[in-house]
Scaffold this motif. Sequence first.
Motif, PDB file in Angstrom:
ATOM      1  N   ARG A  55       0.441  -1.493  -0.453  1.00  0.00           N
ATOM      2  CA  ARG A  55      -0.129   0.002  -0.344  1.00  0.00           C
ATOM      3  C   ARG A  55       0.880   1.304   0.121  1.00  0.00           C
ATOM      4  N   ASP A  56       1.025   1.768  -0.787  1.00  0.00           N
ATOM      5  CA  ASP A  56       1.451   3.272  -1.339  1.00  0.00           C
ATOM      6  C   ASP A  56       0.739   4.153  -0.947  1.00  0.00           C
ATOM      7  N   LEU A 109      10.592  18.537  -0.926  1.00  0.00           N
ATOM      8  CA  LEU A 109      10.564  18.329   0.781  1.00  0.00           C
ATOM      9  C   LEU A 109      10.419  16.549   1.025  1.00  0.00           C
ATOM     10  N   SER A 110      10.628  16.264   2.591  1.00  0.00           N
ATOM     11  CA  SER A 110      10.415  14.576   1.667  1.00  0.00           C
ATOM     12  C   SER A 110      10.047  14.407   3.570  1.00  0.00           C
ATOM     13  N   ALA A 111       8.515  12.733   3.198  1.00  0.00           N
ATOM     14  CA  ALA A 111       7.629  12.408   4.268  1.00  0.00           C
ATOM     15  C   ALA A 111       8.254  11.320   4.558  1.00  0.00           C
ATOM     16  N   LEU A 112       7.933  10.591   5.176  1.00  0.00           N
ATOM     17  CA  LEU A 112       8.129   9.610   6.116  1.00  0.00           C
ATOM     18  C   LEU A 112       7.004   8.590   6.566  1.00  0.00           C
ATOM     19  N   THR A 113       5.817   7.391   5.863  1.00  0.00           N
ATOM     20  CA  THR A 113       3.875   6.841   5.854  1.00  0.00           C
ATOM     21  C   THR A 113       5.380   6.223   6.936  1.00  0.00           C
ATOM     22  N   ILE A 114       4.809   5.830   8.444  1.00  0.00           N
ATOM     23  CA  ILE A 114       4.631   4.346   8.571  1.00  0.00           C
ATOM     24  C   ILE A 114       3.929   3.749   8.317  1.00  0.00           C
ATOM     25  N   GLU A 115       3.099   2.331   8.525  1.00  0.00           N
ATOM     26  CA  GLU A 115       1.842   1.800   8.154  1.00  0.00           C
ATOM     27  C   GLU A 115       1.466   1.614   9.424  1.00  0.00           C
ATOM     28  N   GLU A 116       0.175   1.656  10.214  1.00  0.00           N
ATOM     29  CA  GLU A 116      -0.186   1.601  11.385  1.00  0.00           C
ATOM     30  C   GLU A 116      -0.501   0.099  11.675  1.00  0.00           C
ATOM     31  N   TRP A 117      -0.911  -0.633  12.447  1.00  0.00           N
ATOM     32  CA  TRP A 117      -0.559  -1.989  13.345  1.00  0.00           C
ATOM     33  C   TRP A 117      -2.035  -2.129  13.321  1.00  0.00           C
ATOM     34  N   GLY A 150       7.182   1.138   6.555  1.00  0.00           N
ATOM     35  CA  GLY A 150       6.616   2.141   5.877  1.00  0.00           C
ATOM     36  C   GLY A 150       7.397   2.908   4.338  1.00  0.00           C
ATOM     37  N   ARG A 151       7.380   3.941   4.622  1.00  0.00           N
ATOM     38  CA  ARG A 151       7.724   4.443   3.012  1.00  0.00           C
ATOM     39  C   ARG A 151       8.209   5.734   2.936  1.00  0.00           C
ATOM     40  N   ARG A 152       9.208   6.123   2.371  1.00  0.00           N
ATOM     41  CA  ARG A 152      10.046   7.052   2.841  1.00  0.00           C
ATOM     42  C   ARG A 152       9.636   8.047   0.640  1.00  0.00           C
ATOM     43  N   HIS A 153       9.694   9.246   1.261  1.00  0.00           N
ATOM     44  CA  HIS A 153       8.647   9.900  -0.230  1.00  0.00           C
ATOM     45  C   HIS A 153       9.922  11.047   0.125  1.00  0.00           C
ATOM     46  N   VAL A 154       9.603  11.859  -1.541  1.00  0.00           N
ATOM     47  CA  VAL A 154      10.425  12.928  -2.427  1.00  0.00           C
ATOM     48  C   VAL A 154       9.989  13.062  -3.306  1.00  0.00           C
ATOM     49  N   VAL A 155       9.309  14.722  -1.917  1.00  0.00           N
ATOM     50  CA  VAL A 155       8.284  15.556  -3.114  1.00  0.00           C
ATOM     51  C   VAL A 155       8.522  16.779  -3.533  1.00  0.00           C
ATOM     52  N   GLY A 193      -4.894   3.405   6.945  1.00  0.00           N
ATOM     53  CA  GLY A 193      -3.737   2.732   7.372  1.00  0.00           C
ATOM     54  C   GLY A 193      -2.071   3.089   7.583  1.00  0.00           C
ATOM     55  N   GLN A 194      -2.298   4.216   7.022  1.00  0.00           N
ATOM     56  CA  GLN A 194      -1.156   4.866   7.885  1.00  0.00           C
ATOM     57  C   GLN A 194      -0.800   6.438   8.494  1.00  0.00           C
ATOM     58  N   PHE A 195       0.035   6.988   8.960  1.00  0.00           N
ATOM     59  CA  PHE A 195       0.451   7.877   9.223  1.00  0.00           C
ATOM     60  C   PHE A 195       1.605   8.426   9.163  1.00  0.00           C
ATOM     61  N   VAL A 196       1.759   9.971   8.622  1.00  0.00           N
ATOM     62  CA  VAL A 196       3.082  10.823   8.871  1.00  0.00           C
ATOM     63  C   VAL A 196       3.582  10.449   9.871  1.00  0.00           C
ATOM     64  N   ALA A 197       4.573   9.628  10.207  1.00  0.00           N
ATOM     65  CA  ALA A 197       5.876  10.071  10.692  1.00  0.00           C
ATOM     66  C   ALA A 197       6.889  10.964  11.194  1.00  0.00           C
ATOM     67  N   ASP A 198       6.530  12.091  10.476  1.00  0.00           N
ATOM     68  CA  ASP A 198       7.805  12.585   9.203  1.00  0.00           C
ATOM     69  C   ASP A 198       7.328  13.310   8.633  1.00  0.00           C
ATOM     70  N   ILE A 199       7.521  14.738   8.524  1.00  0.00           N
ATOM     71  CA  ILE A 199       7.813  15.952   6.821  1.00  0.00           C
ATOM     72  C   ILE A 199       8.550  16.816   7.282  1.00  0.00           C
ATOM     73  N   SER A 200       9.409  17.253   5.928  1.00  0.00           N
ATOM     74  CA  SER A 200      10.138  18.820   6.035  1.00  0.00           C
ATOM     75  C   SER A 200      10.352  18.907   5.257  1.00  0.00           C
ATOM     76  N   ILE A 201      10.309  20.391   5.033  1.00  0.00           N
ATOM     77  CA  ILE A 201      11.011  20.703   4.178  1.00  0.00           C
ATOM     78  C   ILE A 201      12.019  20.801   3.980  1.00  0.00           C
ATOM     79  N   ASP A 202      13.029  20.028   2.641  1.00  0.00           N
ATOM     80  CA  ASP A 202      14.015  20.124   2.052  1.00  0.00           C
ATOM     81  C   ASP A 202      14.264  21.444   2.023  1.00  0.00           C
ATOM     82  N   GLU A 203      13.626  22.363   0.531  1.00  0.00           N
ATOM     83  CA  GLU A 203      14.395  22.964  -0.020  1.00  0.00           C
ATOM     84  C   GLU A 203      12.789  23.900  -0.883  1.00  0.00           C
TER      85      GLU A 203
END
Length: 123
Positions: A24-25, A115-123, A59-64, A93-103
């Motif tokens: 699940r992305d 920006l970068s974000a880290l989403t984690i799968e909920e148990w 989870g998944r690491r995202h760069v946008v 089924g997910q939550f954003v554990a971390d999100i930050s502006i990179d540039e």
Amino acid sequence: MTSMDMISRPDKLVADEAKAARPRDPLPRLLAQLTARAGEPAGVARAASRPWASALFQGRRHVVTLRLSGGDAPQRARRFCQGIEETEWTLPGQFVADISIDETRSDGDGEWIELSALTIEEW
């Protein structure tokens, strides 16, 4: 001897296993919420997602990279970035554990936000 027949349709079990096995992305839903936060006109210039795991979570690491255009793009970019770390995101089924502006950067046509974000799968 133990006997149990809790599955009324064995064919349904296979379908559920296939559905559960699919990764699940959350990136498409996250992109929709990011562009809504940015306001119109805004678009996704680049988006990438890859699996991420720790000893306890997966989870998944995202760069946008977003591109905001229009006369009010600088003000919208500032509002977008302000408080993004505390924003609540809706990802079933997910939550954003971390999100930050990179540039952030400006050019003659608008504003760019990476920006970068880290989403984690909920148990």
